[in-house]
Design a protein around this motif. Structure first.
Motif, PDB file in Angstrom:
ATOM      1  N   LEU A  25       0.824  -1.207   0.112  1.00 22.51           N
ATOM      2  CA  LEU A  25      -0.026  -0.018  -0.124  1.00 22.51           C
ATOM      3  C   LEU A  25       0.859   1.316  -0.116  1.00 22.51           C
ATOM      4  O   LEU A  25       1.933   1.281   0.306  1.00 22.51           O
ATOM      5  CB  LEU A  25      -0.772  -0.042   1.268  1.00 22.51           C
ATOM      6  N   PRO A  26       0.396   2.227  -0.499  1.00 17.76           N
ATOM      7  CA  PRO A  26       1.169   3.765  -0.217  1.00 17.76           C
ATOM      8  C   PRO A  26       1.352   3.794   0.879  1.00 17.76           C
ATOM      9  O   PRO A  26       0.881   3.566   2.016  1.00 17.76           O
ATOM     10  CB  PRO A  26       0.059   4.664  -0.807  1.00 17.76           C
ATOM     11  N   LYS A  27       2.638   4.273   1.235  1.00 17.29           N
ATOM     12  CA  LYS A  27       3.306   4.559   2.653  1.00 17.29           C
ATOM     13  C   LYS A  27       2.238   5.232   3.511  1.00 17.29           C
ATOM     14  O   LYS A  27       2.132   4.908   4.862  1.00 17.29           O
ATOM     15  CB  LYS A  27       4.628   4.959   2.701  1.00 17.29           C
ATOM     16  N   TRP A  28       1.582   6.474   3.094  1.00 21.21           N
ATOM     17  CA  TRP A  28       0.639   7.006   3.995  1.00 21.21           C
ATOM     18  C   TRP A  28      -0.292   6.508   4.534  1.00 21.21           C
ATOM     19  O   TRP A  28      -0.938   6.787   5.357  1.00 21.21           O
ATOM     20  CB  TRP A  28       0.630   8.749   3.351  1.00 21.21           C
ATOM     21  N   ILE A  29      -0.848   5.603   3.514  1.00 18.00           N
ATOM     22  CA  ILE A  29      -2.087   4.721   4.131  1.00 18.00           C
ATOM     23  C   ILE A  29      -1.812   3.929   5.104  1.00 18.00           C
ATOM     24  O   ILE A  29      -2.505   4.011   5.973  1.00 18.00           O
ATOM     25  CB  ILE A  29      -2.397   3.884   2.640  1.00 18.00           C
ATOM     26  N   ASN A  30      -0.624   3.250   5.260  1.00 16.85           N
ATOM     27  CA  ASN A  30      -0.210   2.448   6.489  1.00 16.85           C
ATOM     28  C   ASN A  30      -0.283   3.215   7.852  1.00 16.85           C
ATOM     29  O   ASN A  30      -0.655   2.980   8.769  1.00 16.85           O
ATOM     30  CB  ASN A  30       1.096   1.753   6.122  1.00 16.85           C
ATOM     31  N   THR A  31       0.282   4.395   7.591  1.00 19.26           N
ATOM     32  CA  THR A  31       0.557   5.428   8.762  1.00 19.26           C
ATOM     33  C   THR A  31      -0.904   5.949   9.050  1.00 19.26           C
ATOM     34  O   THR A  31      -1.160   5.886  10.387  1.00 19.26           O
ATOM     35  CB  THR A  31       1.315   6.589   8.072  1.00 19.26           C
ATOM     36  N   ALA A  32      -1.778   6.395   7.986  1.00 21.23           N
ATOM     37  CA  ALA A  32      -2.913   6.976   8.691  1.00 21.23           C
ATOM     38  C   ALA A  32      -4.003   5.495   9.215  1.00 21.23           C
ATOM     39  O   ALA A  32      -4.787   5.917  10.076  1.00 21.23           O
ATOM     40  CB  ALA A  32      -3.647   7.159   7.049  1.00 21.23           C
ATOM     41  N   LEU A  33      -3.539   4.413   8.614  1.00 18.66           N
ATOM     42  CA  LEU A  33      -4.543   3.215   9.283  1.00 18.66           C
ATOM     43  C   LEU A  33      -4.186   2.990  10.718  1.00 18.66           C
ATOM     44  O   LEU A  33      -4.923   2.860  11.605  1.00 18.66           O
ATOM     45  CB  LEU A  33      -4.377   1.967   8.562  1.00 18.66           C
ATOM     46  N   ALA A  34      -2.947   3.232  11.085  1.00 14.67           N
ATOM     47  CA  ALA A  34      -2.539   3.104  12.494  1.00 14.67           C
ATOM     48  C   ALA A  34      -2.767   4.450  13.494  1.00 14.67           C
ATOM     49  O   ALA A  34      -2.974   4.243  14.444  1.00 14.67           O
ATOM     50  CB  ALA A  34      -0.725   3.122  12.426  1.00 14.67           C
ATOM     51  N   LYS A  35      -2.853   5.454  12.660  1.00 14.53           N
ATOM     52  CA  LYS A  35      -3.134   6.875  13.507  1.00 14.53           C
ATOM     53  C   LYS A  35      -4.256   6.988  13.631  1.00 14.53           C
ATOM     54  O   LYS A  35      -4.788   7.887  14.670  1.00 14.53           O
ATOM     55  CB  LYS A  35      -2.270   7.822  12.650  1.00 14.53           C
ATOM     56  N   HIS A  36      -5.413   6.631  12.878  1.00 11.86           N
ATOM     57  CA  HIS A  36      -6.705   7.442  12.732  1.00 11.86           C
ATOM     58  C   HIS A  36      -7.701   5.991  12.967  1.00 11.86           C
ATOM     59  O   HIS A  36      -7.932   5.221  12.144  1.00 11.86           O
ATOM     60  CB  HIS A  36      -7.186   8.151  11.622  1.00 11.86           C
ATOM     61  N   PRO A  37      -8.337   5.890  14.057  1.00 15.00           N
ATOM     62  CA  PRO A  37      -9.366   4.792  14.357  1.00 15.00           C
ATOM     63  C   PRO A  37     -10.589   4.922  13.362  1.00 15.00           C
ATOM     64  O   PRO A  37     -11.333   4.297  13.312  1.00 15.00           O
ATOM     65  CB  PRO A  37      -9.579   5.125  15.811  1.00 15.00           C
ATOM     66  N   ASN A  38     -10.743   6.210  12.817  1.00 14.24           N
ATOM     67  CA  ASN A  38     -11.768   6.353  11.961  1.00 14.24           C
ATOM     68  C   ASN A  38     -11.725   6.059  10.510  1.00 14.24           C
ATOM     69  O   ASN A  38     -12.547   6.341   9.535  1.00 14.24           O
ATOM     70  CB  ASN A  38     -12.331   7.911  11.779  1.00 14.24           C
ATOM     71  N   PHE A  39     -10.350   5.246  10.221  1.00 15.21           N
ATOM     72  CA  PHE A  39      -9.914   4.903   9.050  1.00 15.21           C
ATOM     73  C   PHE A  39     -10.119   3.423   8.938  1.00 15.21           C
ATOM     74  O   PHE A  39      -9.324   2.638   9.563  1.00 15.21           O
ATOM     75  CB  PHE A  39      -8.429   5.450   8.614  1.00 15.21           C
ATOM     76  N   HIS A  40     -10.814   2.830   7.976  1.00 15.70           N
ATOM     77  CA  HIS A  40     -11.133   1.384   7.974  1.00 15.70           C
ATOM     78  C   HIS A  40     -10.807   0.993   6.482  1.00 15.70           C
ATOM     79  O   HIS A  40     -11.597   1.367   5.575  1.00 15.70           O
ATOM     80  CB  HIS A  40     -12.826   1.267   8.367  1.00 15.70           C
ATOM     81  N   LEU A  41     -10.058   0.020   6.290  1.00 16.93           N
ATOM     82  CA  LEU A  41      -9.635  -0.365   4.937  1.00 16.93           C
ATOM     83  C   LEU A  41      -9.993  -2.113   4.979  1.00 16.93           C
ATOM     84  O   LEU A  41      -9.269  -2.566   5.712  1.00 16.93           O
ATOM     85  CB  LEU A  41      -8.455   0.068   4.829  1.00 16.93           C
ATOM     86  N   LYS A  42     -10.814  -2.635   3.882  1.00 14.08           N
ATOM     87  CA  LYS A  42     -10.742  -3.959   3.951  1.00 14.08           C
ATOM     88  C   LYS A  42     -10.462  -4.399   2.437  1.00 14.08           C
ATOM     89  O   LYS A  42     -10.608  -3.584   1.496  1.00 14.08           O
ATOM     90  CB  LYS A  42     -12.249  -4.484   4.128  1.00 14.08           C
ATOM     91  N   THR A  43     -10.108  -5.490   2.281  1.00  9.81           N
ATOM     92  CA  THR A  43      -9.845  -6.149   0.888  1.00  9.81           C
ATOM     93  C   THR A  43     -10.187  -7.353   0.691  1.00  9.81           C
ATOM     94  O   THR A  43     -10.809  -8.006   1.693  1.00  9.81           O
ATOM     95  CB  THR A  43      -7.954  -6.161   0.717  1.00  9.81           C
ATOM     96  N   GLN A  44     -10.545  -7.723  -0.712  1.00 15.86           N
ATOM     97  CA  GLN A  44     -11.011  -9.061  -0.772  1.00 15.86           C
ATOM     98  C   GLN A  44     -10.053  -9.547  -2.105  1.00 15.86           C
ATOM     99  O   GLN A  44      -9.597  -8.786  -2.845  1.00 15.86           O
ATOM    100  CB  GLN A  44     -12.518  -9.006  -1.540  1.00 15.86           C
ATOM    101  N   PRO A  45     -10.147 -10.862  -2.259  1.00 16.12           N
ATOM    102  CA  PRO A  45      -9.055 -11.279  -3.156  1.00 16.12           C
ATOM    103  C   PRO A  45      -9.485 -11.096  -4.679  1.00 16.12           C
ATOM    104  O   PRO A  45      -8.734 -11.008  -5.715  1.00 16.12           O
ATOM    105  CB  PRO A  45      -9.154 -12.878  -3.164  1.00 16.12           C
ATOM    106  N   ASN A  46     -10.835 -11.124  -4.786  1.00 15.13           N
ATOM    107  CA  ASN A  46     -11.527 -10.790  -6.367  1.00 15.13           C
ATOM    108  C   ASN A  46     -11.723  -9.371  -6.665  1.00 15.13           C
ATOM    109  O   ASN A  46     -12.154  -8.609  -5.586  1.00 15.13           O
ATOM    110  CB  ASN A  46     -12.558 -11.909  -6.534  1.00 15.13           C
ATOM    111  N   PRO A  47     -11.813  -8.975  -7.886  1.00 10.34           N
ATOM    112  CA  PRO A  47     -12.059  -7.534  -8.228  1.00 10.34           C
ATOM    113  C   PRO A  47     -13.621  -7.317  -8.023  1.00 10.34           C
ATOM    114  O   PRO A  47     -14.464  -8.198  -7.898  1.00 10.34           O
ATOM    115  CB  PRO A  47     -11.705  -7.455  -9.944  1.00 10.34           C
TER     116      PRO A  47
END
Length: 285
Positions: free
Chosen positions: A206-228
């Motif tokens: 992931l872009p570096k700032w996304i990882n930082t934001a995920l750790a810093k902001h509890p209001n940022f939620h990211l989910k992934t799935q294997p298929n498009p």
């Protein structure tokens, strides 16, 4: 991983998405931004590696079904990127990469010029009678093309005060992270909740700032799935919704539909909620 191919050149490197080099990924991304699908780009690059070659060889290198490769080669021929040798067995040649990119860029420029001319002609026409004015607070629809899309998304992010829900292809998500990094960071700072689901990124990067934001902001939620995902939608404060005509296109390619229609908003929100519940939170590093 290599595969010995009789009657062709030496052992050939087979494309696997997890093993593509950074240069190969960038080449695919460039070609896709100029109008090729990811699979067309893989076939074109595979042919460049080993031309002249039979369709069977190209299919092996690109890791794509041979029957589909015939169709993809036909598409590339129409774009002037591939030439067929009339011989037995049939072999194919690829236009050099630099020349191919130049040709695709010219085709893309011509396409954008045609779209721009159509938009100008439409703008010059008087408003259609009976259409509700957006200023009257009525539910409305609007098609946003390339030239205005960035400004439209930027303004919507800036005006959001509560929540942004989005489903996105990896290509569109990565572009959004780059184009709207400042606006998304500011939205998180003012307490906006970001709920985003996308397909699993290549190599889990992931872009570096996304990882930082995920750790810093509890209001940022990211989910992934294997298929498009089947649809790329973005819902802003449950007041307006952006719908991509093609979820697999780049953010800067093709028109988007924007709407405040309550029925469409409900359908999009239901789709988002369903996909969200089906997938678990995923931490990507």
């Amino acid at each position: 991983m290599t595969q010995k191919l009789t009657g062709e050149q030496n052992s050939l490197q087979v494309f696997k998405p997890s093993e593509l080099t950074e240069t190969g990924l960038k080449d695919i991304e460039i070609l896709a931004s100029l109008g090729l699908t990811d699979r067309e780009a893989r076939v074109y690059l595979a042919l460049l590696k080993t031309q002249p070659a039979k369709a069977r060889t190209v299919a092996s290198i690109a890791a794509i079904n041979r029957q589909e490769v015939y169709d993809l080669l036909g598409n590339l021929q129409k774009r002037g990127l591939v030439h067929q040798n009339i011989m037995v067995p049939t072999t194919y040649l690829a236009t050099p990469l630099t020349e191919g990119i130049r040709s695709l860029l010219e085709q893309k420029t011509n396409e954008l010029t045609r779209i721009s001319q159509k938009v100008k002609q439409r703008i010059q026409k008087p408003p259609d009678p009976g259409l509700p004015s957006t200023d009257a607070g009525q539910p409305c629809f609007g098609i946003v093309f390339e030239g205005s899309r960035g400004k439209k998304y930027l303004k919507a992010i800036q005006e959001t005060r509560q929540v942004i829900d989005a489903t996105s292809s990896w290509i569109r998500f990565k572009q959004s992270c780059f184009l709207f990094e400042t606006e998304l960071k500011e939205a998180l700072k003012r307490g906006v909740t970001l709920n985003i689901i996308t397909e699993k990124p290549p190599n889990n990067l992931l872009p570096k700032w996304i990882n930082t934001a995920l750790a810093k902001h509890p209001n940022f939620h990211l989910k992934t799935q294997p298929n498009p995902l089947l649809a790329a939608i973005t819902i802003f404060d449950n007041t307006q919704t952006a719908i991509a005509y093609n979820p697999n296109n780049h953010l800067t390619k093709g028109p988007d539909l924007w709407t405040t229609n309550p029925t469409l908003k409900m359908v999009c929100q239901t789709y988002f909620n369903t996909i969200w519940i089906q997938n678990e939170n995923t931490t990507v590093t």
